[in-house]
Write a protein that holds these residues in place. Structure first.
Motif, mmCIF file in Angstrom:
data_model
loop_
_atom_site.group_PDB
_atom_site.id
_atom_site.type_symbol
_atom_site.label_atom_id
_atom_site.label_comp_id
_atom_site.label_asym_id
_atom_site.label_seq_id
_atom_site.Cartn_x
_atom_site.Cartn_y
_atom_site.Cartn_z
ATOM 1 N N LYS A 1 1.166 3.149 0.109
ATOM 2 C CA LYS A 1 1.660 1.981 -0.619
ATOM 3 C C LYS A 1 1.062 0.687 -0.066
ATOM 4 C CE LYS A 1 5.986 2.887 0.424
ATOM 5 N NZ LYS A 1 7.485 2.799 0.554
ATOM 6 N N ILE A 2 0.882 0.621 1.257
ATOM 7 C CA ILE A 2 0.282 -0.577 1.856
ATOM 8 C C ILE A 2 -1.170 -0.705 1.424
ATOM 9 C CG2 ILE A 2 -0.458 -1.631 4.029
ATOM 10 C CD1 ILE A 2 2.113 -0.516 5.304
ATOM 11 N N ARG A 3 -1.931 0.388 1.544
ATOM 12 C CA ARG A 3 -3.351 0.341 1.168
ATOM 13 C C ARG A 3 -3.517 -0.071 -0.296
ATOM 14 N NH1 ARG A 3 -6.062 5.752 -0.069
ATOM 15 N NH2 ARG A 3 -5.803 4.990 -2.212
ATOM 16 N N ARG A 4 -2.739 0.534 -1.170
ATOM 17 C CA ARG A 4 -2.902 0.266 -2.603
ATOM 18 C C ARG A 4 -2.545 -1.169 -2.967
ATOM 19 N NH1 ARG A 4 -0.278 6.150 -4.013
ATOM 20 N NH2 ARG A 4 -2.250 7.312 -4.030
ATOM 21 N N ALA A 5 -1.482 -1.685 -2.374
ATOM 22 C CA ALA A 5 -1.106 -3.070 -2.656
ATOM 23 C C ALA A 5 -2.194 -4.033 -2.191
ATOM 24 C CB ALA A 5 0.226 -3.400 -1.981
ATOM 25 N N LEU A 6 -2.732 -3.792 -1.000
ATOM 26 C CA LEU A 6 -3.762 -4.692 -0.469
ATOM 27 C C LEU A 6 -5.065 -4.567 -1.250
ATOM 28 C CD1 LEU A 6 -3.225 -4.562 3.397
ATOM 29 C CD2 LEU A 6 -1.987 -5.821 1.645
ATOM 30 N N GLU A 7 -5.352 -3.372 -1.759
ATOM 31 C CA GLU A 7 -6.548 -3.206 -2.589
ATOM 32 C C GLU A 7 -6.444 -4.019 -3.879
ATOM 33 O OE1 GLU A 7 -8.139 1.261 -1.311
ATOM 34 O OE2 GLU A 7 -6.618 1.060 -2.894
ATOM 35 N N VAL A 8 -5.260 -4.036 -4.484
ATOM 36 C CA VAL A 8 -5.079 -4.843 -5.689
ATOM 37 C C VAL A 8 -5.271 -6.322 -5.374
ATOM 38 C CG1 VAL A 8 -3.455 -5.554 -7.482
ATOM 39 C CG2 VAL A 8 -3.580 -3.153 -6.812
ATOM 40 N N VAL A 9 -4.728 -6.772 -4.252
ATOM 41 C CA VAL A 9 -4.940 -8.158 -3.835
ATOM 42 C C VAL A 9 -6.430 -8.431 -3.675
ATOM 43 C CG1 VAL A 9 -4.625 -9.808 -1.943
ATOM 44 C CG2 VAL A 9 -2.687 -8.422 -2.721
ATOM 45 N N TYR A 10 -7.128 -7.521 -3.018
ATOM 46 C CA TYR A 10 -8.555 -7.705 -2.738
ATOM 47 C C TYR A 10 -9.356 -7.877 -4.029
ATOM 48 C CZ TYR A 10 -13.127 -6.847 -0.588
ATOM 49 O OH TYR A 10 -14.421 -6.959 -0.152
ATOM 50 N N TRP B 1 -9.009 0.947 5.753
ATOM 51 C CA TRP B 1 -9.920 1.895 5.118
ATOM 52 C C TRP B 1 -10.607 2.769 6.168
ATOM 53 C CZ3 TRP B 1 -12.322 -2.456 1.666
ATOM 54 C CH2 TRP B 1 -11.602 -2.561 0.471
ATOM 55 N N PHE B 2 -11.044 2.131 7.236
ATOM 56 C CA PHE B 2 -11.798 2.884 8.243
ATOM 57 C C PHE B 2 -10.913 3.901 8.954
ATOM 58 C CE2 PHE B 2 -13.846 3.779 12.275
ATOM 59 C CZ PHE B 2 -15.179 3.909 11.906
ATOM 60 N N ALA B 3 -9.668 3.532 9.228
ATOM 61 C CA ALA B 3 -8.765 4.373 10.020
ATOM 62 C C ALA B 3 -7.909 5.296 9.165
ATOM 63 C CB ALA B 3 -7.861 3.493 10.876
ATOM 64 N N ASN B 4 -8.073 5.239 7.844
ATOM 65 C CA ASN B 4 -7.187 5.993 6.945
ATOM 66 C C ASN B 4 -5.728 5.633 7.215
ATOM 67 O OD1 ASN B 4 -9.189 7.716 5.534
ATOM 68 N ND2 ASN B 4 -9.517 8.585 7.562
ATOM 69 N N GLY B 5 -5.479 4.345 7.414
ATOM 70 C CA GLY B 5 -4.109 3.915 7.667
ATOM 71 C C GLY B 5 -4.033 2.688 8.545
ATOM 72 N N ILE B 6 -2.823 2.302 8.896
ATOM 73 C CA ILE B 6 -2.602 1.028 9.599
ATOM 74 C C ILE B 6 -2.630 1.181 11.121
ATOM 75 C CG2 ILE B 6 -1.278 0.139 7.648
ATOM 76 C CD1 ILE B 6 1.262 0.430 9.403
ATOM 77 N N HIS B 7 -3.022 2.353 11.613
ATOM 78 C CA HIS B 7 -3.162 2.565 13.056
ATOM 79 C C HIS B 7 -4.625 2.848 13.397
ATOM 80 C CE1 HIS B 7 1.101 3.533 12.289
ATOM 81 N NE2 HIS B 7 1.317 3.098 13.519
ATOM 82 N N HIS B 8 -5.038 2.396 14.555
ATOM 83 C CA HIS B 8 -6.425 2.573 14.984
ATOM 84 C C HIS B 8 -6.795 4.049 15.018
ATOM 85 C CE1 HIS B 8 -10.085 2.236 17.418
ATOM 86 N NE2 HIS B 8 -10.082 0.940 17.136
#
Length: 677
Positions: A93-102, A125-132
């Protein structure tokens, strides 16, 4: 379709529509490149370099083979959403929302806040999520919550309050926590277990599952363990189960691949893999791995499934992964000597005789060129792979090892950072690295994967390492395989079989580099004050620090000061090799006997805590270098050409314009899961 599922796809649809023109523009401008035109480095942000790779040999494939590669690659990408959800329950949900903003935001895109937002999304995108992807720490945005709220309002996108708070608060700070005192499950954000489950409950649950002692399944590999009405239950990742929508897409592409497989063995393997995805039956997974391990004919191979367990602090759950590869015939022929001599390496190792395999069977080694990666293998990719992981299959039916040749080539041509000159002790060490370093790394990877992981055996009646060694299993296994490689790199046997030009030079370069990295340079990846969490980093420090301590009496490795800087200088390479052999014997004993306490003691004593003075110095010395410490890849795009009947008549390799373009294209083509699973 429930409301949450519908909202997820409405959000995704908005993004897909919005980025359609950009994607079409990318497709129209992407071109095939020649060797002279090709540039490995694409861009850099935060601590990440984005690289490109080519696919040597693809143009020489038949149309049937090209289709096979294409269908397998599409199957891999169809599971992309799975990896995001496995990594953390809020990621999609975080990735998709930020992609729409982008895509949709029409405000100021030149402000510092926007640049920070763009970097934050690229890191996701690089980490497949919000953690390193490596350090496991949650990313801390360099923009405010108010700014994100403004972006979403102007882009007409909503993200629930809990998810917005998660981005900025101190909840779920570690994706994978290996410190048992903080709670292996409670302290990990990874989405493999229900939030109300303890590590002890996990151990008890899997201990009570009966399995064939001689041919055990990989318990828990393909499921999320949850608690329903007070009872523990597995939500299996399969068709009509958890992640079913993604898995249906994977199956559809695997069905197409099966029809154009190069031979009957490949087709049989794909048939079993499809059955496994349909049923979630881990016995079928074992049957598939046996067929796959024995299927060594043909020019094309692949990895697809829930495979490596590094992201599970308990070592049960497999992360989704896909790699599609073409054989590099010249290098494979040269390096086949390793697999052909596997028994010699086993017989002449330092292992206790009772822990050696009497018959090393079915070891296959190839150098390959990657055609596409997804899930846990992308954008950050391995350089070598050895599978299957199930010990009894490896012992009875063999294993496959591959070195990812074009990936290694791309890394080597991404440009020098100058760190060698900064951290190597003297000109001799620098010259040795420049002369032999690249080949030493390749040979170490090959020995690690082909001989290392395939060596040794468990004592009768001893459980699998994830059961006996628990959260230390991955670190100890990587240390064991590294030590096999280190022990044999200076051996004249490698010269004799034609894969090493100079045993002493290769060994010296490998030893220098390993000690330098294990005790110093890998620390550039950590924040000052942090412990080492990642299994491979723990393994490297464990080996280097143990050898440093045990060689103190004979001054094997010396900590020296020169011009106010610290260096580690090897004084006796032969004795260091003996120390590597001694540690290899001990770690194999720990694995063979399932000695948890000894394994824990090794890792905790040598692999976790960092010398803070050294760490501070390393960070200060490294600060002058602009080259990022981590690298990953944009995938080439396999683009089908169709005739008037919509039949594939050829497949071309094209390069995407940028990392962001590829990630948006993937969001358009491979959105398969709802936000909440």
């Amino acid at each position: 379709m429930n409301i949450k599922y519908l909202l997820s796809f409405l959000l995704a649809s908005t993004l897909l529509f919005s980025c359609q023109k950009a994607a079409e523009k990318e497709a129209s401008t992407a071109t095939e490149t020649t060797e002279q035109e090709f540039s490995v480095l694409s861009e850099q942000f935060a601590d990440i370099k984005i690289l490109r790779y080519q696919i040597p040999g693809f143009d020489q494939l038949s149309l049937q083979q090209k289709k096979y590669v294409y269908y397998l690659t599409q199957a891999g990408l169809a599971g992309r959403d799975i990896m995001y959800d496995q990594n953390y329950r809020h990621n999609l949900k975080i990735r998709r929302a930020l992609e729409v903003v982008y895509v949709k935001y029409d405000g100021d895109r030149n402000s510092e806040d926007w640049k920070h937002f763009e970097t934050y999304l690229k890191r996701i995108w690089f980490a497949n999520g919000i953690h390193h992807h490596y350090a496991n720490d949650k990313f801390i945005p360099d923009f405010s919550k108010d700014y994100l709220t403004e972006l979403m309002e102007k882009s007409r996108v909503k993200l629930d309050e809990e998810a917005v708070d998660i981005i900025f608060n101190d909840q779920d700070l570690k994706k994978v926590n290996l410190n048992a005192e903080k709670g292996l499950i409670k302290g990990s954000a990874i989405n493999f277990y229900g939030q109300d489950i303890t590590a002890q409950e996990v151990d008890d649950y899997y201990a009570n599952i009966e399995t064939d002692e001689d041919q055990p399944i990989e318990k828990g590999l393909n499921s999320k363990l949850v608690k329903e009405n007070g009872e523990l239950k597995e939500r299996v990742w399969k068709k009509n189960g958890m992640y079913g929508a993604s898995i249906e897409e994977i199956i559809s592409w695997l069905e197409k691949a099966k029809e154009v497989a190069e031979n009957e063995s490949q087709a049989k393997g794909l048939e079993l893999l499809i059955q496994y995805y349909e049923t979630g039956d881990l016995k079928i997974w074992d049957e598939y791995n046996i067929v796959w391990a024995k299927s060594t004919e043909g020019d094309i191979d692949y990895i697809n499934g829930f495979i490596e367990v590094y992201n599970d602090p308990k070592g049960y759950k497999g992360s989704y992964e896909s790699v599609v590869q073409l054989k590099d015939f010249e290098m494979s022929k040269k390096m086949a000597a390793l697999a052909e001599n596997a028994q010699w390496f086993e017989d002449n190792s330092t292992l206790d005789p009772s822990h050696k395999k009497a018959d090393v069977v079915g070891v296959s080694y190839k150098t390959v060129n990657v055609a596409g990666e997804s899930g846990d293998a992308s954008p950050s990719t391995p350089i070598g792979i050895n599978l299957p992981n199930n010990n009894w299959i490896r012992e009875q039916h063999g294993s496959k090892s591959v070195s990812l040749g074009n990936i290694i080539h791309a890394y080597a041509n991404a440009g020098s950072s100058g760190r060698l000159n900064e951290f190597a002790y003297n000109e001799d060490e620098i010259k040795t690295e420049e002369t032999y370093g690249q080949l030493a790394d390749k040979l170490h990877t090959a020995l690690h994967e082909v001989i290392g992981h395939a060596s040794g055996k468990l004592n009768p009646g001893v459980g699998t390492p994830k059961e006996t060694l628990k959260n230390y299993a991955s670190t100890l296994e990587e240390a064991r395989a590294d030590l096999v490689g280190l022990y044999y790199l200076p051996d004249e046997k490698l010269v004799e079989i034609g894969i090493s030009p100079n045993a002493a030079g290769i060994g010296k370069a490998a030893f220098d580099g390993y000690i330098r990295n294990g005790l110093m340079t890998q620390l550039i990846r950590l924040n000052l004050g942090d412990d080492i969490e990642e299994a491979h980093m723990r393994n490297r420090q464990l080996v280097a620090a143990w050898a440093m301590e045990k060689g103190t009496k004979d001054n094997v490795i010396e900590k020296v000061q020169k011009d106010g800087k610290t260096y580690f200088k090897i004084n006796d390479y032969n004795k260091l090799r003996d120390l590597f052999g001694e540690l290899l014997k001990e770690i194999q004993r720990i694995k063979s006997e399932g000695d948890f306490e000894s394994g824990k003691n090794l890792v905790e004593t040598y692999g976790v805590k960092v010398d803070q003075e050294i760490h501070k110095e390393v960070l200060e010395r490294n600060s002058k270098f602009k080259s990022a410490p981590y690298s990953g890849f944009i995938n080439p795009v396999l683009s089908p050409e169709l005739n008037e009947n919509e039949e594939i008549i050829d497949i071309k390799v094209v390069q995407p314009k940028s990392f962001a373009d590829q990630m948006l294209q993937y969001a358009k083509d491979f959105t398969t899961l709802p936000d909440n699973n």
